[in-house]
Design a protein around this motif. Structure first.
Motif, PDB file in Angstrom:
ATOM      1  N   GLU A  12     -12.525  18.769   1.533  1.00 14.12           N
ATOM      2  CA  GLU A  12     -13.108  18.069   0.379  1.00 14.12           C
ATOM      3  C   GLU A  12     -14.083  16.998   0.848  1.00 14.12           C
ATOM      4  OE1 GLU A  12     -12.168  18.983  -2.751  1.00 14.12           O
ATOM      5  OE2 GLU A  12     -10.881  20.483  -1.765  1.00 14.12           O
ATOM      6  N   ILE A  13     -15.101  16.751   0.030  1.00 15.84           N
ATOM      7  CA  ILE A  13     -16.017  15.641   0.317  1.00 15.84           C
ATOM      8  C   ILE A  13     -15.349  14.350  -0.155  1.00 15.84           C
ATOM      9  CG2 ILE A  13     -18.253  14.595  -0.238  1.00 15.84           C
ATOM     10  CD1 ILE A  13     -19.338  17.452  -0.499  1.00 15.84           C
ATOM     11  N   GLN A  14     -15.276  13.354   0.706  1.00 10.75           N
ATOM     12  CA  GLN A  14     -14.612  12.081   0.377  1.00 10.75           C
ATOM     13  C   GLN A  14     -15.614  11.077  -0.189  1.00 10.75           C
ATOM     14  OE1 GLN A  14     -11.280  11.976   0.704  1.00 10.75           O
ATOM     15  NE2 GLN A  14     -11.342  14.086   1.466  1.00 10.75           N
ATOM     16  N   ASP A  15     -15.081  10.056  -0.901  1.00  8.36           N
ATOM     17  CA  ASP A  15     -15.945   9.043  -1.527  1.00  8.36           C
ATOM     18  C   ASP A  15     -16.879   8.364  -0.523  1.00  8.36           C
ATOM     19  OD1 ASP A  15     -14.922   9.574  -3.972  1.00  8.36           O
ATOM     20  OD2 ASP A  15     -13.789   7.683  -4.190  1.00  8.36           O
ATOM     21  N   TRP A  16     -16.340   8.053   0.662  1.00  4.31           N
ATOM     22  CA  TRP A  16     -17.162   7.321   1.648  1.00  4.31           C
ATOM     23  C   TRP A  16     -18.298   8.183   2.195  1.00  4.31           C
ATOM     24  CZ3 TRP A  16     -11.840   8.159   2.265  1.00  4.31           C
ATOM     25  CH2 TRP A  16     -11.471   9.154   3.170  1.00  4.31           C
ATOM     26  N   ASN A  17     -18.195   9.483   1.897  1.00 10.49           N
ATOM     27  CA  ASN A  17     -19.224  10.433   2.335  1.00 10.49           C
ATOM     28  C   ASN A  17     -20.221  10.682   1.192  1.00 10.49           C
ATOM     29  OD1 ASN A  17     -18.946  13.846   3.622  1.00 10.49           O
ATOM     30  ND2 ASN A  17     -20.447  12.274   4.059  1.00 10.49           N
ATOM     31  N   ARG A  18     -19.772  10.363  -0.028  1.00 10.98           N
ATOM     32  CA  ARG A  18     -20.540  10.693  -1.231  1.00 10.98           C
ATOM     33  C   ARG A  18     -21.427   9.522  -1.684  1.00 10.98           C
ATOM     34  NH1 ARG A  18     -18.336  14.528  -4.911  1.00 10.98           N
ATOM     35  NH2 ARG A  18     -16.266  13.988  -4.130  1.00 10.98           N
ATOM     36  N   TYR A  19     -20.917   8.282  -1.534  1.00 13.75           N
ATOM     37  CA  TYR A  19     -21.623   7.105  -2.072  1.00 13.75           C
ATOM     38  C   TYR A  19     -22.168   6.223  -0.958  1.00 13.75           C
ATOM     39  CZ  TYR A  19     -18.941   8.585  -6.114  1.00 13.75           C
ATOM     40  OH  TYR A  19     -18.397   9.335  -7.109  1.00 13.75           O
ATOM     41  N   LEU A  20     -23.243   5.523  -1.268  1.00 19.18           N
ATOM     42  CA  LEU A  20     -23.811   4.592  -0.298  1.00 19.18           C
ATOM     43  C   LEU A  20     -22.853   3.425  -0.057  1.00 19.18           C
ATOM     44  CD1 LEU A  20     -27.498   4.426  -1.585  1.00 19.18           C
ATOM     45  CD2 LEU A  20     -26.675   5.535   0.517  1.00 19.18           C
ATOM     46  N   GLY A  21     -22.871   2.902   1.136  1.00 19.45           N
ATOM     47  CA  GLY A  21     -22.037   1.744   1.454  1.00 19.45           C
ATOM     48  C   GLY A  21     -22.777   0.439   1.208  1.00 19.45           C
ATOM     49  N   GLU A  22     -22.131  -0.672   1.594  1.00 22.40           N
ATOM     50  CA  GLU A  22     -22.729  -2.005   1.434  1.00 22.40           C
ATOM     51  C   GLU A  22     -23.920  -2.165   2.373  1.00 22.40           C
ATOM     52  OE1 GLU A  22     -20.887  -4.785  -0.545  1.00 22.40           O
ATOM     53  OE2 GLU A  22     -19.079  -4.916   0.720  1.00 22.40           O
ATOM     54  N   GLY A  23     -24.841  -3.006   1.959  1.00 21.20           N
ATOM     55  CA  GLY A  23     -26.024  -3.259   2.779  1.00 21.20           C
ATOM     56  C   GLY A  23     -25.759  -4.213   3.914  1.00 21.20           C
ATOM     57  N   VAL A  24     -26.762  -4.441   4.726  1.00 20.64           N
ATOM     58  CA  VAL A  24     -26.584  -5.239   5.942  1.00 20.64           C
ATOM     59  C   VAL A  24     -26.190  -6.690   5.697  1.00 20.64           C
ATOM     60  CG1 VAL A  24     -28.034  -3.909   7.522  1.00 20.64           C
ATOM     61  CG2 VAL A  24     -29.083  -5.661   6.064  1.00 20.64           C
ATOM     62  N   ASP A  25     -26.524  -7.236   4.534  1.00 24.14           N
ATOM     63  CA  ASP A  25     -26.240  -8.658   4.335  1.00 24.14           C
ATOM     64  C   ASP A  25     -24.935  -8.927   3.600  1.00 24.14           C
ATOM     65  OD1 ASP A  25     -28.502  -9.416   5.699  1.00 24.14           O
ATOM     66  OD2 ASP A  25     -29.765  -9.227   3.915  1.00 24.14           O
ATOM     67  N   ALA A  26     -24.113  -7.897   3.420  1.00 25.78           N
ATOM     68  CA  ALA A  26     -22.864  -8.087   2.650  1.00 25.78           C
ATOM     69  C   ALA A  26     -21.927  -9.090   3.334  1.00 25.78           C
ATOM     70  CB  ALA A  26     -22.166  -6.746   2.463  1.00 25.78           C
ATOM     71  N   ALA A  27     -21.960  -9.150   4.649  1.00 27.01           N
ATOM     72  CA  ALA A  27     -21.043 -10.043   5.375  1.00 27.01           C
ATOM     73  C   ALA A  27     -21.793 -10.675   6.544  1.00 27.01           C
ATOM     74  CB  ALA A  27     -19.837  -9.249   5.874  1.00 27.01           C
ATOM     75  N   PRO A  28     -22.497 -11.783   6.306  1.00 25.56           N
ATOM     76  CA  PRO A  28     -23.297 -12.391   7.389  1.00 25.56           C
ATOM     77  C   PRO A  28     -22.468 -12.771   8.614  1.00 25.56           C
ATOM     78  CG  PRO A  28     -23.771 -13.440   5.280  1.00 25.56           C
ATOM     79  CD  PRO A  28     -22.622 -12.499   5.053  1.00 25.56           C
ATOM     80  N   TYR A  29     -21.197 -13.094   8.408  1.00 26.97           N
ATOM     81  CA  TYR A  29     -20.293 -13.229   9.553  1.00 26.97           C
ATOM     82  C   TYR A  29     -19.187 -12.207   9.342  1.00 26.97           C
ATOM     83  CZ  TYR A  29     -18.144 -15.140  13.652  1.00 26.97           C
ATOM     84  OH  TYR A  29     -17.653 -15.260  14.933  1.00 26.97           O
ATOM     85  N   GLY A  30     -19.119 -11.219  10.212  1.00 32.47           N
ATOM     86  CA  GLY A  30     -18.245 -10.073   9.995  1.00 32.47           C
ATOM     87  C   GLY A  30     -16.765 -10.363  10.090  1.00 32.47           C
ATOM     88  N   SER A  31     -15.982  -9.445   9.511  1.00 30.95           N
ATOM     89  CA  SER A  31     -14.518  -9.523   9.561  1.00 30.95           C
ATOM     90  C   SER A  31     -13.994  -8.175  10.047  1.00 30.95           C
ATOM     91  CB  SER A  31     -13.952  -9.771   8.163  1.00 30.95           C
ATOM     92  OG  SER A  31     -14.542 -10.894   7.597  1.00 30.95           O
ATOM     93  N   PRO A  32     -12.728  -8.143  10.474  1.00 34.09           N
ATOM     94  CA  PRO A  32     -12.149  -6.849  10.845  1.00 34.09           C
ATOM     95  C   PRO A  32     -12.078  -5.915   9.628  1.00 34.09           C
ATOM     96  CG  PRO A  32     -10.757  -8.681  11.561  1.00 34.09           C
ATOM     97  CD  PRO A  32     -11.789  -9.250  10.648  1.00 34.09           C
ATOM     98  N   SER A  33     -11.926  -4.628   9.880  1.00 37.97           N
ATOM     99  CA  SER A  33     -11.749  -3.649   8.803  1.00 37.97           C
ATOM    100  C   SER A  33     -10.591  -4.062   7.893  1.00 37.97           C
ATOM    101  CB  SER A  33     -11.446  -2.282   9.416  1.00 37.97           C
ATOM    102  OG  SER A  33     -10.832  -1.450   8.462  1.00 37.97           O
ATOM    103  N   GLU A  34     -10.720  -3.788   6.611  1.00 35.98           N
ATOM    104  CA  GLU A  34      -9.628  -4.131   5.665  1.00 35.98           C
ATOM    105  C   GLU A  34      -8.326  -3.403   6.016  1.00 35.98           C
ATOM    106  OE1 GLU A  34     -10.189  -1.902   1.651  1.00 35.98           O
ATOM    107  OE2 GLU A  34     -12.192  -2.049   2.559  1.00 35.98           O
ATOM    108  N   PHE A  35      -8.445  -2.303   6.780  1.00 35.50           N
ATOM    109  CA  PHE A  35      -7.233  -1.556   7.144  1.00 35.50           C
ATOM    110  C   PHE A  35      -6.506  -2.179   8.338  1.00 35.50           C
ATOM    111  CE2 PHE A  35     -10.270   1.329   5.149  1.00 35.50           C
ATOM    112  CZ  PHE A  35      -9.540   1.633   4.010  1.00 35.50           C
ATOM    113  N   GLU A  36      -7.067  -3.241   8.864  1.00 37.72           N
ATOM    114  CA  GLU A  36      -6.446  -3.945   9.998  1.00 37.72           C
ATOM    115  C   GLU A  36      -5.858  -5.295   9.561  1.00 37.72           C
ATOM    116  OE1 GLU A  36      -6.201  -2.679  13.219  1.00 37.72           O
ATOM    117  OE2 GLU A  36      -6.937  -0.829  12.295  1.00 37.72           O
ATOM    118  N   ALA A  37      -5.635  -5.431   8.264  1.00 37.74           N
ATOM    119  CA  ALA A  37      -5.216  -6.733   7.722  1.00 37.74           C
ATOM    120  C   ALA A  37      -3.854  -7.209   8.253  1.00 37.74           C
ATOM    121  CB  ALA A  37      -5.195  -6.685   6.202  1.00 37.74           C
TER     122      ALA A  37
END
Ligand code: MTE
Ligand code: CO
Length: 390
Positions: A10-35
């Motif tokens: 199956e085609i997944q959502d992350w493959n179907r829709y555009l992601g956030e742009g470059v300025d979404a997080a000017p100082y990055g954080s770990p992946s939400e799955f690493e909380a």
């Protein structure tokens, strides 16, 4: 015909829709799955979080460098918040010229980059009388290892001109605890750094922003954060943190003091109580950390049967003096019970002792400098527990 894996078919959502742009997080954080990968406190250990510890999640990390946001914190009077423009470092006492440096002054001295571990002398302090805390985060997590950028302390002392009777240095912090420790001049002139960067960026506030002292291989308590003063003297000052604390009461009633070096030590970080084996028998990566305040790690042995038989582990990645070393033993697990241990040997020939060897030498009154061999029991379901073997 078996149904296909929908993650393939199956085609997944992350493959179907555009992601956030470059300025979404000017100082990055770990992946939400690493909380779940966070420093953790053991609230019953201390009375108040301003004079407390949280622990590095060693079981979730790999390699030798600790990410800045996961470096354990130990403060005696909370985190001082200091504007670097208002920070000063003073050198006084037995010097030709007492000096005051701004942060800008310090950044005009030649600087060096060095990878060092910092271990609190109390790391493992809860384990002296038996297995207690269930996870290497809690038994061994008062340690971190980062790349420091700073000015060799020697250059600052040379600038002030140490008088011939200047044999000791008092380092003082600007925080509410005004942490103060005496350091012998030979060490100060050898490899101490006055650091302002960790892993390339400014020190975190928790780690002493804007300035901390690095005392490589020696107990974490001496690595004064929010460093504001260095006094040169002719004898140690006998401060609280080098008399009633950070001394080791022996069975004889005498106390060892000036026990500065953090001795050779290691721990298996995975599998461990917070990192059980979930994949069943077959290939199993056993991994851990080893370090010595005396130098580099020459060899790490791993036992899967509680110390009866040993196999040499593979050290991978940089092997730097007074830094963490990463080791691996890749085994084929037959699914039976394991008693996992690791034993480090440094380039000075020091061998990590068993807990019983340590107790027979030091008694059981100690809090600090527990470098005994850790045992993890892995049961047939892959569940792991902190145990001791006799
Ligand atoms: N420096 C100041 N000024 N105040 C403190 O409370 N704690 C010490 C040391 N330096 C402390 C300090 C102790 S006991 C340790 S183990 C290390 O800092 C911890 O460093 P970290 O918080 O960067 O892990
Ligand atoms: Co400490």
């Amino acid at each position: 015909k078996a149904a296909g894996d929908p993650l393939i078919t199956e085609i997944q959502d992350w493959n179907r829709y555009l992601g956030e742009g470059v300025d979404a997080a000017p100082y990055g954080s770990p992946s939400e799955f690493e909380a779940h990968v966070v420093r953790r406190n053991v609230p019953w250990l201390t009375a108040d979080p301003v004079s407390s510890i949280n622990f590095t999640p060693l079981h979730e990390l790999d390699g030798i460098i600790t990410p800045n946001g996961l470096c354990f914190e130990r403060h005696h009077g909370g985190t001082a918040v200091i504007n670097p423009a208002e920070h000063r470092l003073m050198i006084n006492g037995l010097v030709d010229t007492p000096l005051v440096f701004t942060m800008e002054d310090l950044k005009r001295f030649p600087r060096e980059n060095r990878v060092y571990f910092l271990e609190c002398a109390a790391n493992g302090g809860m384990e002296w009388r038996g297995a207690q805390l269930n996870g290497c985060q809690f038994t061994h997590g008062m340690i971190h290892c980062v790349v420091y950028t700073g000015v060799p302390l020697r250059y600052l002392l040379e600038e002030a001109g140490v008088k011939t009777n200047g044999k000791w240095l008092l380092a003082e912090g600007a925080d509410a605890s005004a942490m103060t420790r005496s350091i012998p001049m030979e060490k100060a002139l050898d490899d101490c750094l006055v650091a302002f960067k960790m892993n390339g960026e400014a020190l975190r506030a928790e780690q002493g922003y804007p300035l901390r002292l690095c005392v490589p291989g020696w107990e974490g308590n001496m690595w004064v954060k929010w460093l504001r003063r260095l006094e040169v003297g002719d004898e140690p000052w006998h401060q609280r943190e080098e008399t009633s604390k950070y001394t080791d009461l022996l069975a004889s009633g005498k106390a060892r003091r000036h026990t500065w070096v953090m001795d050779v030590k290691s721990v298996i970080t995975s599998p461990s109580p917070q990192a059980p084996v979930t994949h069943g028998k077959g290939p199993l990566v056993i991994s851990g950390l080893a370090w010595s305040g005396d130098g580099t790690i020459k060899r790490v042995d791993v036992s899967i049967d509680g110390g009866r038989n040993w196999q040499q582990a593979r050290i991978d990645g940089p092997s730097l003096p007074k830094a963490l070393h990463r080791f691996y033993l890749d085994i084929n697990w037959d699914g039976s019970d394991l008693l996992l241990q690791s034993r480090a040997i440094d380039d000075q020939g020091f061998v990590q002792p068993t807990k019983n060897e340590l107790r027979s030498a030091r008694g059981e009154n100690s809090i600090y400098h527990n470098n005994g061999i850790q045992t993890w029991h892995v049961n047939t379901d892959g569940v792991v527990e902190n145990v001791e073997v006799s």
